[in-house]
Scaffold this motif. Sequence first.
Motif, PDB file in Angstrom:
ATOM      1  N   LEU A   1       0.826  -1.210   0.000  1.00 23.66           N
ATOM      2  CA  LEU A   1       0.000   0.000   0.000  1.00 23.66           C
ATOM      3  C   LEU A   1       0.860   1.261   0.000  1.00 23.66           C
ATOM      4  O   LEU A   1       0.451   2.294  -0.542  1.00 23.66           O
TER       5      LEU A   1
ATOM      6  N   TYR B   1       1.548   2.651  -3.496  1.00 27.18           N
ATOM      7  CA  TYR B   1       0.484   3.452  -4.103  1.00 27.18           C
ATOM      8  C   TYR B   1       0.178   4.716  -3.303  1.00 27.18           C
ATOM      9  O   TYR B   1      -0.628   5.542  -3.754  1.00 27.18           O
TER      10      TYR B   1
ATOM     11  N   GLU C   1      -1.327   4.696  -0.328  1.00 29.69           N
ATOM     12  CA  GLU C   1      -2.619   4.482   0.328  1.00 29.69           C
ATOM     13  C   GLU C   1      -2.484   4.582   1.847  1.00 29.69           C
ATOM     14  O   GLU C   1      -1.471   4.177   2.427  1.00 29.69           O
ATOM     15  N   ASP C   2      -3.517   5.078   2.479  1.00 31.74           N
ATOM     16  CA  ASP C   2      -3.556   5.173   3.941  1.00 31.74           C
ATOM     17  C   ASP C   2      -4.103   3.860   4.508  1.00 31.74           C
ATOM     18  O   ASP C   2      -5.156   3.379   4.076  1.00 31.74           O
ATOM     19  N   TYR C   3      -3.381   3.280   5.475  1.00 36.53           N
ATOM     20  CA  TYR C   3      -3.832   2.013   6.059  1.00 36.53           C
ATOM     21  C   TYR C   3      -3.864   2.083   7.586  1.00 36.53           C
ATOM     22  O   TYR C   3      -3.886   1.057   8.265  1.00 36.53           O
TER      23      TYR C   3
ATOM     24  N   THR D   1      -7.836  -4.177   0.926  1.00 36.11           N
ATOM     25  CA  THR D   1      -7.418  -2.908   0.326  1.00 36.11           C
ATOM     26  C   THR D   1      -6.368  -3.129  -0.750  1.00 36.11           C
ATOM     27  O   THR D   1      -6.371  -2.447  -1.785  1.00 36.11           O
TER      28      THR D   1
ATOM     29  N   VAL E   1      -6.661  -1.756  -4.612  1.00 36.39           N
ATOM     30  CA  VAL E   1      -5.745  -0.827  -5.294  1.00 36.39           C
ATOM     31  C   VAL E   1      -5.144  -1.472  -6.542  1.00 36.39           C
ATOM     32  O   VAL E   1      -4.873  -0.786  -7.539  1.00 36.39           O
TER      33      VAL E   1
END
Length: 418
Positions: free
Chosen positions: A169, A172, A174-176, A187, A191
């Motif tokens: 993640l 990319y 992305e917030d996790y 998720t 993505v």
Amino acid sequence: MSTPPWSGATSFLPGPPLDRTRYASWQRWRTTRDSFVAAPVMSAAEYARLSPRQRRIYNLHRLATHSSLPVQATPMSEDVAWLVRTRIEDGAFSHKAGTRTGVMVNGGGAQGKTETVCEAVAAFEDEWLELHQQINPDAMPGTRDLHAPVAYVRCPVKATPISTCQRILDFYGEDYKGMRLEDLVRTVNAVIIDHATKALVIDDITRLKLHREADQDVLDLIREMMSMPVTLILVGVGIPTSGLLRDGRRDPVTKQWVFPPVRDRGRSPNARAATQHERRFELIDLDPFRYDTPEQIAAWTAHLRGLEGCLRLLNDTDGMVTAGDMPEYLFRRTNGVVGLLEKLIQTGCRHAIETKEEQLTIDLLQRCTLSPTDLPDLDAESGEQPSIPEVPVPKKKRQGRNSVFDDAGPAAGIAGGA
């Protein structure tokens, strides 16, 4: 006096640090990976006509050249690159919804696995983006999703399934925060679909330790990722004995890994999960060079000849590392591992420039040592650092015995007086 063929430009200076595990940096590496311009070839006479400042800048340019030696294809790396491209293209151009066959690239440390795989997937991405005119063909109407045909991540040291998902993640952006493993996997799947990713490379995969109780769900994680619409490329050291696959042996004839049939013992699902991996992944080794047959020696010498053309020393480099005993010496110093060879050549060139010898010789390389600190990005605990051969002790030449004071005996006296 003619003008020196070099202006002293500093265009060789590196830009911001590249981290291929982030989308923006991966794109910058992919689009500039062949843009480095090596220092020009210069003779000692041309070098002498430079000003002191120009000499210093030229020396720095030469050091940058030797530190940025191009990745040369080897017979072994070409086999790996072909298989990686084949599997990615088979999945990317398929109209079926089934599981994509993945690739596991196995080999020792510093043997060029990462660079071979990255170059192969970058070449695929170049072609894929050109076919789609740089646009994400799967983007939802009214959106401008990031188009990432390839994602490259590295497992962290002492990795877990959670941290591995987080690394994916991170690529990319992305917030996790606050996500559990189930949320992370879900998720990751989202993505990959949203950004039209066709190939997911997970490097250093054997940092995932299956002997830890908390990591027994690694196989479940990989199986879950195999169901995603992406081709998985797993890269690691000692994959056949890591637990990702059951212990296997390498067939000496076919050079393929052979795995014994699963024994239905116990209630652990891992054995059958590993069997699924064997059916869905093709395992290939990236081996070092060998020096046993004429063909292997010729391949090693050809590789050295390619490096020879990249050297920027003031003496003529033709035959500098390919003539005489140098090929055998370099093999003994590196065991045919391309990463160690590159470091030894780089260190030797620096010594040659600083000592003004301006050539690589066995005597000079004897003063150059290699250590694990030369490979700081390889984790020793995961078996990623290769065995570094000791500097060979030069053979001493036998000196003739001084016979000036030898007693020839009475027979010689009688013969002399005859």
